[in-house]
Write an enzyme that holds these catalytic residues in place. Structure first.
Site, PDB file in Angstrom:
ATOM      1  N   LYS A 101      26.660  53.220 -33.365  1.00  0.00           N
ATOM      2  CA  LYS A 101      25.614  53.803 -32.519  1.00  0.00           C
ATOM      3  C   LYS A 101      25.432  55.241 -33.007  1.00  0.00           C
ATOM      4  CE  LYS A 101      28.741  51.502 -29.594  1.00  0.00           C
ATOM      5  NZ  LYS A 101      28.130  50.258 -29.468  1.00  0.00           N
ATOM      6  N   ASP A 135      17.204  64.178 -40.413  1.00  0.00           N
ATOM      7  CA  ASP A 135      16.974  64.920 -41.662  1.00  0.00           C
ATOM      8  C   ASP A 135      18.215  64.930 -42.559  1.00  0.00           C
ATOM      9  OD1 ASP A 135      14.435  65.440 -40.711  1.00  0.00           O
ATOM     10  OD2 ASP A 135      14.968  67.402 -39.892  1.00  0.00           O
ATOM     11  N   HIS A 153      28.165  47.355 -34.911  1.00  0.00           N
ATOM     12  CA  HIS A 153      28.491  47.956 -33.609  1.00  0.00           C
ATOM     13  C   HIS A 153      28.331  49.485 -33.586  1.00  0.00           C
ATOM     14  CE1 HIS A 153      31.337  48.448 -30.028  1.00  0.00           C
ATOM     15  NE2 HIS A 153      30.445  47.574 -29.609  1.00  0.00           N
TER      16      HIS A 153
END
Lengths: 201, 201
Positions: free
Chosen positions: A152, A157, A150
């Site tokens: 996000k 870099d 779940h």
């Protein structure tokens, strides 16, 4: 004699000052890297044209009916994603937004190593961009467990973290009330880098 | 004469040192408040007993069959929520976790001002704790729009931000792969404070 000693006193003071100044600079560098970025983006983002972010030809203006020019939460997010110069690690529950997919493809096309972790249930839904990424040669893995991946978040870099409530979907960007926190704070970035490595292996 | 000037030189050096040290301390205070907290919690959290967090009687040990004692992501989250001493502002998409509800009720019971913003669709589902909070006298508002209020953040005393992918549900805490970022970084906290005020009004 007194002139000599005055000169010595001034020199001693100058040496002490320069030593402490160097100490100050080193301490500040250790505590906070120069120009540490901390930013919060809120959604929904105004729907404007983002064509100029992908175009290398500013002389050919876009003729779409959307507003051109204003900086929005989406354009800021796209810019951060496209700032990747060596690696882009994505851990995104639902990824169906065409503009964010285009940004990831652009990053991949310039030779940046892109890795995508996503939820297996959402990777298969209509509109998912995971297939598009895979067709372009990007390695996209799904978790094999029955529970949801779940997260996000994105790591640019390995030094810039983008994380929050926003799934990379059209609804997330244009409709819902959402947030994306953008930070280079090492104490916050490091755990996400380690978690990505753990989930990837 | 030379002894006198040596003493003067030493005094000058000492004054210069103390002045620069004071400058250093003031600069550090301005750049980063003492002990700024930056922490990341990952989920799922191990299922252990959290009874001791709510009990004021350490002499009466809990006899439930769960493991007692270990610090987990959930216990850290509960501790942060319960550290509120003046205000607790919650902006949570789905709120059905009984332990997190208990923590909010405990905070409310000690006189802290609690405000809850949630999604109207999810406030009505079975297991939602929004009704429990309202019955206790906590002001909980739902957005009136057709889109989702998808945030999942908490502001403790307006100075500590808890935000991430985690909905305050049992699945979120015990099953899913989730994150909660905990920070006192003013540049990150301030925008969330302003967004909460905007959404609340």
């Amino acid at each position: 004699m007194s002139v000599l000693w005055t000169a010595r006193a001034l020199c001693l003071g100058a040496v002490a000052l320069s030593l402490v100044a160097e100490l100050l600079v080193r301490l500040l560098r250790r505590l906070r890297p120069a120009g540490t970025l901390n930013e919060v983006l809120f959604f929904p983002s105004e729907v404007v044209c983002v064509q100029h972010l992908f175009s290398s030809l500013p002389a050919c203006p876009c003729i779409c009916p959307l507003r051109h020019g204003p900086e929005t939460s989406l354009s800021r997010l796209l810019r951060h994603v496209m700032s990747a110069s060596s690696s882009l690690d994505l851990c995104i529950f639902a990824f169906s937004n065409a503009n964010l997919c285009r940004a990831v493809l652009a990053v991949h096309a310039k030779g940046v190593t892109v890795r995508v972790l996503t939820d297996k249930d959402y990777a298969a839904i209509t509109g998912s961009q995971i297939g598009v990424l895979r067709k372009a040669g990007i390695c996209a893995r799904c978790d094999s467990s029955s529970v949801h991946m779940h997260h996000k978040f994105a790591l640019v870099d390995g030094r810039l973290l983008l994380t929050g409530s926003l799934n990379w979907t059209l609804t997330g960007v244009q409709s819902n009330m959402e947030n994306v926190l953008v930070t280079e704070e090492p104490d916050l970035v490091r755990p996400f880098v380690e978690e990505f490595h753990r989930l990837w292996e």
